[in-house]
Design a protein around this motif. Structure first.
Motif, mmCIF file in Angstrom:
data_model
loop_
_atom_site.group_PDB
_atom_site.id
_atom_site.type_symbol
_atom_site.label_atom_id
_atom_site.label_comp_id
_atom_site.label_asym_id
_atom_site.label_seq_id
_atom_site.Cartn_x
_atom_site.Cartn_y
_atom_site.Cartn_z
ATOM 1 N N SER A 107 0.817 -1.212 0.000
ATOM 2 C CA SER A 107 0.000 0.000 0.000
ATOM 3 C C SER A 107 0.855 1.269 0.000
ATOM 4 O O SER A 107 0.480 2.271 -0.618
ATOM 5 N N LEU A 108 1.997 1.242 0.678
ATOM 6 C CA LEU A 108 2.869 2.425 0.685
ATOM 7 C C LEU A 108 3.358 2.756 -0.723
ATOM 8 O O LEU A 108 3.656 3.920 -1.017
ATOM 9 N N CYS A 109 3.431 1.741 -1.591
ATOM 10 C CA CYS A 109 3.959 1.946 -2.940
ATOM 11 C C CYS A 109 3.070 2.844 -3.790
ATOM 12 O O CYS A 109 3.528 3.412 -4.782
ATOM 13 N N TYR A 110 1.772 2.948 -3.428
ATOM 14 C CA TYR A 110 0.919 3.908 -4.136
ATOM 15 C C TYR A 110 0.484 5.054 -3.233
ATOM 16 O O TYR A 110 0.216 6.160 -3.711
ATOM 17 N N GLN A 111 0.416 4.833 -1.916
ATOM 18 C CA GLN A 111 -0.021 5.906 -1.027
ATOM 19 C C GLN A 111 0.982 7.058 -0.995
ATOM 20 O O GLN A 111 0.582 8.234 -1.088
ATOM 21 N N ILE A 112 2.254 6.743 -0.885
ATOM 22 C CA ILE A 112 3.254 7.816 -0.825
ATOM 23 C C ILE A 112 3.337 8.592 -2.138
ATOM 24 O O ILE A 112 3.337 9.832 -2.123
ATOM 25 N N PRO A 113 3.396 7.941 -3.322
ATOM 26 C CA PRO A 113 3.371 8.725 -4.563
ATOM 27 C C PRO A 113 2.121 9.590 -4.693
ATOM 28 O O PRO A 113 2.185 10.722 -5.207
ATOM 29 N N ALA A 114 0.972 9.092 -4.219
ATOM 30 C CA ALA A 114 -0.258 9.879 -4.289
ATOM 31 C C ALA A 114 -0.155 11.130 -3.432
ATOM 32 O O ALA A 114 -0.727 12.180 -3.767
ATOM 33 N N LEU A 115 0.566 11.050 -2.304
ATOM 34 C CA LEU A 115 0.727 12.207 -1.429
ATOM 35 C C LEU A 115 1.748 13.196 -1.989
ATOM 36 O O LEU A 115 1.618 14.407 -1.795
ATOM 37 N N VAL A 116 2.755 12.690 -2.666
ATOM 38 C CA VAL A 116 3.834 13.554 -3.169
ATOM 39 C C VAL A 116 3.451 14.243 -4.471
ATOM 40 O O VAL A 116 3.765 15.424 -4.690
ATOM 41 N N ARG A 117 2.752 13.533 -5.353
ATOM 42 C CA ARG A 117 2.385 14.095 -6.658
ATOM 43 C C ARG A 117 1.166 15.019 -6.533
ATOM 44 O O ARG A 117 0.374 14.906 -5.601
ATOM 45 N N ASP A 118 1.013 15.904 -7.492
ATOM 46 C CA ASP A 118 -0.153 16.785 -7.523
ATOM 47 C C ASP A 118 -1.401 15.978 -7.896
ATOM 48 O O ASP A 118 -1.358 15.110 -8.765
ATOM 49 N N GLY A 119 -2.524 16.304 -7.249
ATOM 50 C CA GLY A 119 -3.774 15.656 -7.583
ATOM 51 C C GLY A 119 -4.178 14.601 -6.571
ATOM 52 O O GLY A 119 -3.612 14.486 -5.476
ATOM 53 N N VAL A 120 -5.177 13.817 -6.940
ATOM 54 C CA VAL A 120 -5.762 12.800 -6.067
ATOM 55 C C VAL A 120 -5.406 11.411 -6.603
ATOM 56 O O VAL A 120 -5.559 11.149 -7.800
ATOM 57 N N GLY A 121 -4.944 10.538 -5.735
ATOM 58 C CA GLY A 121 -4.664 9.162 -6.126
ATOM 59 C C GLY A 121 -5.952 8.362 -6.152
ATOM 60 O O GLY A 121 -6.681 8.321 -5.166
ATOM 61 N N ILE A 122 -6.248 7.719 -7.286
ATOM 62 C CA ILE A 122 -7.449 6.890 -7.422
ATOM 63 C C ILE A 122 -7.045 5.434 -7.199
ATOM 64 O O ILE A 122 -6.231 4.881 -7.945
ATOM 65 N N VAL A 123 -7.618 4.829 -6.177
ATOM 66 C CA VAL A 123 -7.291 3.449 -5.840
ATOM 67 C C VAL A 123 -8.454 2.546 -6.247
ATOM 68 O O VAL A 123 -9.570 2.690 -5.726
ATOM 69 N N VAL A 124 -8.207 1.642 -7.175
ATOM 70 C CA VAL A 124 -9.227 0.689 -7.614
ATOM 71 C C VAL A 124 -9.101 -0.551 -6.751
ATOM 72 O O VAL A 124 -8.075 -1.234 -6.765
ATOM 73 N N SER A 125 -10.139 -0.828 -5.983
ATOM 74 C CA SER A 125 -10.108 -1.953 -5.045
ATOM 75 C C SER A 125 -11.422 -2.723 -5.128
ATOM 76 O O SER A 125 -12.491 -2.124 -5.222
ATOM 77 N N PRO A 126 -11.367 -4.065 -5.062
ATOM 78 C CA PRO A 126 -12.606 -4.848 -5.118
ATOM 79 C C PRO A 126 -13.304 -4.956 -3.771
ATOM 80 O O PRO A 126 -14.320 -5.624 -3.642
ATOM 81 N N LEU A 127 -12.776 -4.277 -2.771
ATOM 82 C CA LEU A 127 -13.154 -4.553 -1.380
ATOM 83 C C LEU A 127 -14.089 -3.496 -0.816
ATOM 84 O O LEU A 127 -13.740 -2.727 0.082
ATOM 85 N N ILE A 128 -15.309 -3.450 -1.334
ATOM 86 C CA ILE A 128 -16.277 -2.455 -0.879
ATOM 87 C C ILE A 128 -16.482 -2.529 0.633
ATOM 88 O O ILE A 128 -16.524 -1.504 1.318
ATOM 89 N N ALA A 129 -16.579 -3.748 1.163
ATOM 90 C CA ALA A 129 -16.871 -3.919 2.588
ATOM 91 C C ALA A 129 -15.752 -3.411 3.477
ATOM 92 O O ALA A 129 -15.949 -3.184 4.675
ATOM 93 N N LEU A 130 -14.547 -3.224 2.907
ATOM 94 C CA LEU A 130 -13.397 -2.808 3.718
ATOM 95 C C LEU A 130 -12.937 -1.390 3.435
ATOM 96 O O LEU A 130 -12.008 -0.905 4.075
ATOM 97 N N MET A 131 -13.564 -0.715 2.475
ATOM 98 C CA MET A 131 -13.101 0.627 2.109
ATOM 99 C C MET A 131 -13.163 1.597 3.283
ATOM 100 O O MET A 131 -12.260 2.414 3.479
#
Length: 605
Positions: free
Chosen positions: A49-73
């Motif tokens: 998760s850090l592999c996409y969370q940190i780039p999403a925080l550093v880069r401009d804009g919003v990170g879109i995370v596609v996840s199949p886990l509705i019950a855990l979002m």
């Protein structure tokens, strides 16, 4: 909190409270921050998760995370919010006003991460919404769901190849905890990531002890393991059928173990309630079908048990990987027997799809059987399946108590001859029980009715017991020297059977572990290996964490992981500065929980 302008390592320290990256994390993050696409294969608990969370925080804009886990979002968003990250989700659990608020936050740039299910991303209205905002990256979690040969196939993942076409300048990162080289290639092709940089971390989980035992009375065997090694621990027990889930959960409950069922036959409210209790309470055992578990971030699952044979090594690895995400000692325990093999073969015969699909399912099962019957290190065999070489681990049952093997050629010839004579001389086919009765010379009504006592092989197998013949049969099935067909699991020969019957192939069989001393095991509790003086401090911190999590309505691990509490209990910081130096204590958690932690420590002095 704004993270723009910070380096990735600064975000790691300030937000997540860790001093350094693990394994390939830094290279992956730098690549994505620079705008590159990435396909990441990393084991559960490896820090995907850090592999996409940190780039999403550093880069401009919003990170879109596609996840199949509705019950855990909601839980995932809660965990990020506790770290000071602005996160939200859009899914079917929200009403119109809740979704509208999140959409406004996205358009206003007031989110760092937005979670979506693949089904929602495929809706034109959602795509139009995303086009009105600024996107920093697309993260495709559980990317193995795109593989039609995989164990968690989700058709909506196939539509995600459009991301590159619609947003060609937005980097994409696809992540999965399990994939063979073939599945890896398929993921890249189906997600249009053939030009992405591939990062493959080690699949080894050295803290997990793999153990596979012959199935006798599986519930009683499980109970013995739980009482002797995992008393009071959280864990997951996987069963093949809904009925078995219900019976096992009731059995454990009757034995004083707090166990909850989870399967697709339960109503949605019951499933959600049971999942929430498992995540939020300590010491709950979840008994489930494979419908449960994907994306479960609970770090202190101390054991995963299988009471039925998994369909594939990938499924087995994915499921066992839910144990010990915090890196502490954990157990993967599996009981399997002859009936499992027969049942899985029948399920393959009855499955939908063409011959190629059935051949693929058979190959998956054969690899799983090879793992069960190996006399080598389990971990070496498991990692080899994923294309990774390794040395014997010293921490699985075959390393701790190496199994013996013996020349089983003659018993194999006797059994194969019995199957051959039933088919050739009588034009009949029977299941395992009848063949063994003939070998043992039993005058059962069925044997007498069909005149099987007239066969030349009648009684030639009296040197082995019925249980031993079942073990021989199971291993011949596992080695592809025998097969089962039809609704009644009738035994049939394979192309390779002839070499055994002619004496041209030596059959080596594994000695049953139950006839040898039990494997050495060690308790895998959360407090294991803590100094004696730190154990009461750790328990006090766990109690404080439980109360805090309950007040906030979040899982306990959202407050702090066990590993962080262990370090606090051992180091016993005396002020906020010292506490902030503990791994897993970022700035937001230090400000939110610091004084409470110090108060608990003061009471323990």
């Amino acid at each position: 909190m704004s993270f723009r302008g910070l380096d990735a390592i600064d975000v790691l320290r300030k937000v997540f409270g860790y001093d350094e990256f693990r394994g390939e994390q830094q290279h992956i993050i730098e690549h994505v921050v620079g705008g590159g696409d990435a396909l990441v294969l990393m084991p559960t608990g490896g820090g995907k998760s850090l592999c996409y969370q940190i780039p999403a925080l550093v880069r401009d804009g919003v990170g879109i995370v596609v996840s199949p886990l509705i019950a855990l979002m909601a839980d995932q968003v809660d965990a990020l919010t506790a770290l000071g990250v602005r996160a939200g989700f859009l899914n079917s659990t929200q009403d119109f006003e809740q979704r509208r608020l999140v959409e406004q936050e996205f358009l206003a740039g007031e989110l760092d991460l937005l979670y979506l299910a693949p089904e929602r991303l495929g809706v034109p209205a959602t795509q139009r919404l995303l086009e009105r905002g600024t996107i920093s990256l697309f993260a495709i979690d559980e990317a193995h769901c795109v593989s039609q040969w995989g164990h968690d196939f989700r058709p909506d993942y196939l539509g995600l190849s459009m991301l590159h076409e619609r947003w060609p300048d937005v980097p994409r990162i696809a992540l999965t905890a399990t994939a063979t080289p073939a599945t890896h290639t398929e993921i890249a092709q189906r997600l249009n990531l053939t030009g992405a940089r591939h990062f493959v971390a080690s699949f080894d989980r050295p803290n997990i002890q793999y153990r596979i035992v012959p199935k006798g009375e599986p519930r009683k065997q499980l109970l013995q393991v739980l009482r002797s090694e995992h008393d009071g621990d959280a864990g997951i027990v996987y069963c093949l059928s809904r009925a078995s889930v219900e019976k096992t959960a009731a059995f454990l409950t009757d034995q004083g173990i707090e166990a909850l069922p989870y399967h697709a036959g339960l109503d949605a409210r019951t499933r959600a309630t049971n999942q929430s209790r498992f995540l939020r309470e300590d010491g709950i055992v979840m008994v489930a079908t494979i419908a449960f578990g994907m994306g479960i971030d609970k770090p202190d699952v101390r054991f995963v048990a299988h009471l039925d044979l998994p369909k594939s090594v990938e499924g087995y690895y994915q499921e066992t990987g839910r144990a010990g995400r915090d890196g502490l000692p954990s157990t993967a325990w599996l009981a399997y027997g002859l009936a499992d093999v027969v049942q899985q073969r029948k399920m393959i015969d009855d499955s939908d799809g063409d011959d190629a699909h059935r051949r693929q399912l058979t190959a998956h099962l054969d690899a799983m059987l090879a793992l069960c019957e190996t006399v080598q290190c389990r971990r070496v065999r498991l990692l080899d399946y994923f294309g990774e070489s390794a040395q014997p681990c010293g921490n699985c049952d075959t390393c701790l108590d190496p199994p013996a093997s013996w020349d089983g050629t003659v018993p194999a010839q006797k059994l194969l001859s019995t199957v051959l004579r039933l088919d050739r001389e009588r034009g009949q086919r029977f299941g395992v029980g009848q063949a063994i009765d003939i070998l043992l010379g039993k005058q059962t009504p069925k044997v007498t009715q069909h005149r099987h006592d007239q066969l030349s092989v009648f009684g030639v197998g009296s040197d082995l017991t019925e249980a031993q013949w079942r073990t021989v049969t199971r291993q011949l099935l596992a080695q592809g020297l025998l097969n089962v067909e039809g609704d009644y699991g009738t035994l049939v020969l394979t192309e390779r059977s002839a070499d055994v019957l002619r004496g041209q192939h030596t059959v080596r069989l594994r000695t049953e572990p139950e006839r040898r001393k039990a494997a050495k095991t060690k308790r895998a509790s959360a407090s294991a290996e803590l100094p004696p003086e730190a154990q009461p401090v750790f328990e006090a911190l766990r109690s404080w964490r439980g109360g805090t999590a309950k007040e906030q309505g979040v899982p306990a691990y959202v407050v702090f992981h066990d590993a962080t509490l262990r370090e606090i209990a051992t180091r016993r910081p005396t002020d906020l500065s010292e506490l902030g130096a503990v791994s897993g204590v970022g700035e937001s958690k230090l400000a939110k929980y610091g004084e409470g932690i110090l108060a608990v420590l003061a009471e323990q002095r």
